[in-house]
Design a protein around this motif. Structure first.
Motif, PDB file in Angstrom:
ATOM      1  N   VAL A 173       0.857  -1.188   0.000  1.00 18.10           N
ATOM      2  CA  VAL A 173       0.000   0.000   0.000  1.00 18.10           C
ATOM      3  C   VAL A 173       0.892   1.237   0.000  1.00 18.10           C
ATOM      4  O   VAL A 173       1.640   1.463   0.957  1.00 18.10           O
ATOM      5  CB  VAL A 173      -0.943   0.022   1.219  1.00 18.10           C
ATOM      6  N   GLY A 182     -10.669   7.166   1.437  1.00 14.08           N
ATOM      7  CA  GLY A 182     -11.378   6.116   2.136  1.00 14.08           C
ATOM      8  C   GLY A 182     -12.040   6.643   3.402  1.00 14.08           C
ATOM      9  O   GLY A 182     -12.011   7.847   3.685  1.00 14.08           O
ATOM     10  N   ASP A 184      -7.155   8.444   3.799  1.00 15.69           N
ATOM     11  CA  ASP A 184      -6.423   7.322   3.202  1.00 15.69           C
ATOM     12  C   ASP A 184      -6.735   7.239   1.708  1.00 15.69           C
ATOM     13  O   ASP A 184      -7.833   6.853   1.306  1.00 15.69           O
ATOM     14  CB  ASP A 184      -6.815   6.017   3.906  1.00 15.69           C
ATOM     15  N   ARG A 207      -7.483   3.574   0.112  1.00 15.69           N
ATOM     16  CA  ARG A 207      -8.738   2.907   0.447  1.00 15.69           C
ATOM     17  C   ARG A 207      -9.969   3.682  -0.031  1.00 15.69           C
ATOM     18  O   ARG A 207     -11.089   3.410   0.391  1.00 15.69           O
ATOM     19  CB  ARG A 207      -8.805   2.653   1.953  1.00 15.69           C
TER      20      ARG A 207
END
Length: 587
Positions: A364, A547, A552, A555
């Motif tokens: 990630v 996200g 984030d 995400r």
């Protein structure tokens, strides 16, 4: 340490012996090295930042050079991507080369994705141009031996791997018969391909969906069939972005790489005017990459005399997706039943920066922005195309028989006036030009700036010259963009001006090089012209682009932002396209 490696190291860092009559050795600076490249080697180069110095892409050669200002050495090198060497690049074969090489060394590139060949010359004690040239010549000759050691170097991949694909569609789509196009009121024949614009060889090559040609057909006032090749080589030539942090800037096509994404049937739009499909091909570079859809396009017109009546519009859509790092780009071309071409670019996928410092995670990519609002950035689609305006049925017109104009609506003498001028409108002194020339122009919101291509040979039945207008769909324009990141040593006029027109180059040129192409200001009359046009949009990230928690990037997904332009016909039809009066329909 093996004896061969110690000897190799000595060879790599010792300067070559200079002829007795050569000028005295001197301390080489990066400026001296650049003069050496241009004057002695007669090479053009593209400059970039490197570790403790600069890098140089030596144009016309496979080589790069790195100049280390701190340690005072120059490194000439080339990386052959995996699969480009005829023989497999095993460690044994690489070591065998290093045992017998004199000036160079080779090793596996990072990740095992190729083999790097290089030679280093120390400049710590000074050098002369003659010494440096002798070293470069030996490096070049030894590279030929290196290539033979691996059975030869395969040529770079071609720009295209086969003929273009053909899509035909008539309108109304419900009664389109490919075996009898005359049943259609209007129609398009579009050819497309997916060229390799960087040809490095490997997964990082940049590919785009290119409209090789777009031919529109219709019936004139006498119900006679007509057709016109509107445009050729319409493509996204660059996807440019620059961030407000004053350090991040990308030329995704030229510098990063934009491989195509495989099409997914789940991404097709819903059944509308007709079913969509993913286009198949025997060419692996084309197969399963492009979507075809048929859509309703709103009311084409509404009439209120006699009685209220209207006609719904339809369009053929071809689109494809490519990826560059954290972003996905959606390239879309709409071909409408009234002769327009609408080109759009959508930016989506993931923001580059998170909005907080997040824990490290395998696989990630977390990057925290370092300055307030540093994730605000502008995206630009940069297209190039050629207006053709060729009537193939009568063999009239063509790309070298068009007048390129800049059309502006200005206020003067107490009134507004719409006036077309030969491109670029005015010269450097602000004086109106009398003939179209290579150059640049700005889009001015208050003047409704439009670029027009008008045929000198093709007319409608009323004797009016057929033309096409290029009209931007935008919320702003570039100005004072900075040379940084991928563009640190680039003439930023390429993006700070919205329109460029040049004579059509013989080979592909990246969009950021257009100021060099236009520098001569050559006349365009009687020449095929290439139009270069950029349209930008501002992306100010918001919670909806991340996200849960709004921080984030990995995400969540950045919602698609669209930019683009329309090619709109002028005097193509003899009257309102696809229009009939109710009283005539009754008859």
């Amino acid at each position: 340490m093996p004896r061969w490696f110690a000897l190799l190291g000595a060879c790599l860092v010792l300067p070559a012996l200079a002829p007795a009559q050569d000028t005295p050795a001197k301390a080489f600076t990066s400026a001296d090295f650049e003069a050496f490249l241009k004057t002695t080697l007669k090479l053009e180069y593209e400059k970039g930042d490197g570790a403790n110095g600069f890098t140089y892409d030596l144009v016309g050669t496979p080589y790069f050079a790195s100049f280390n200002d701190k340690a005072k050495y120059v490194n000439f090198h080339v990386t052959h991507p995996k699969g480009r060497l005829t023989a497999e690049a095993t460690l044994d074969r690489i070591n065998d080369w290093n045992r017998k090489a004199i000036y160079s060394r080779a090793f596996l590139a990072t990740g095992g994705n190729g083999v790097k060949y290089e030679a280093v010359m120390s400049l710590a004690d000074g050098a002369t141009p003659a010494q440096l040239k002798a070293f470069y010549d030996r490096f070049n000759r030894e590279h030929a031996d290196f290539s033979k050691h691996f059975g030869g170097v395969k040529p770079p991949p071609p720009e295209t791997t086969g003929p273009p694909e053909v899509v035909k569609m008539g309108f109304p789509a419900a009664r389109f018969d490919p075996d009898d196009p005359a049943k259609s009121d209007t129609g398009w024949e579009v050819t497309w391909d997916i060229p390799n614009l960087t040809r490095r060889g490997g997964m990082s090559d940049s590919r785009v969906l290119r409209i090789v040609s777009a031919r529109f057909s219709w019936k004139d006032a006498k119900k006679q069939p007509r057709s016109l090749v509107v445009a050729r080589n319409l493509m996204l030539a660059e996807a440019f972005s620059q961030y407000d942090n004053k350090e991040t800037c990308f030329l995704d096509v030229a510098k990063i790489g934009t491989p195509m994404l495989k099409a997914n049937k789940d991404f097709l739009g819903p059944l509308c005017v007709g079913p969509g499909k993913i286009l198949a091909s025997t060419n692996a570079d084309h197969d399963g990459k492009v979507y075809q859809e048929l859509h309703y396009d709103g009311l084409r017109w509404m009439g209120v005399y006699d009685k209220v009546h209207a006609r719904g519009g339809e369009k053929l859509v071809l689109w494809a997706a490519m990826r560059s790092g954290n972003y996905a780009f959606l390239m879309e071309y709409n071909f409408t039943d009234d002769g327009r071409i609408v080109s759009r670019l959508g930016f989506t996928a993931h923001n580059l920066f998170d909005r907080a410092v997040l824990p490290k995670e395998k696989g990630v990519p977390h990057r925290a922005m370092r300055t307030k609002d540093g994730d605000v950035h502008a995206h630009f689609g940069c297209w190039r195309m050629e207006f053709d305006l060729h009537d193939p049925d009568r063999n009239l017109g063509g790309g070298d028989q068009n007048a390129i104009q800049l059309v502006s609506r200005k206020f003067a003498d107490g009134k507004f006036g719409l006036k077309p001028l030969p491109f670029p409108g005015v010269d450097a002194a602000g004086k109106a030009v009398t003939e179209p020339r290579e150059g640049k122009a700005k889009w001015v919101a208050t003047e409704f700036t439009t670029l027009r291509a008008e045929s000198k040979a093709v007319k409608n039945t009323r004797g009016q010259p057929i033309a096409y207008d290029l009209m931007s769909s935008r919320t702003g324009a570039a100005s004072e963009f900075l040379p940084l990141g991928n563009t640190k040593y680039v003439d930023m006029d390429f993006i700070n001006y919205d329109y460029w027109v040049t004579r059509t180059p013989d080979v592909f040129r990246h969009y950021y090089k257009v100021p060099l192409l236009a520098a001569g200001g050559r006349p365009l009359a009687g020449e095929r012209a290439t139009v270069w046009h950029s349209v930008g949009g501002l992306h100010a990230p918001r919670d909806e682009d991340f996200g849960p928690g709004g921080v984030d990037a990995a995400r969540g997904a950045a919602l698609t932002e669209w930019v683009g332009f329309t090619l709109k016909p002028r005097n193509l039809f003899d009257g309102t396209p696809l229009f009939t009066r109710p009283i005539e329909e009754a008859k």
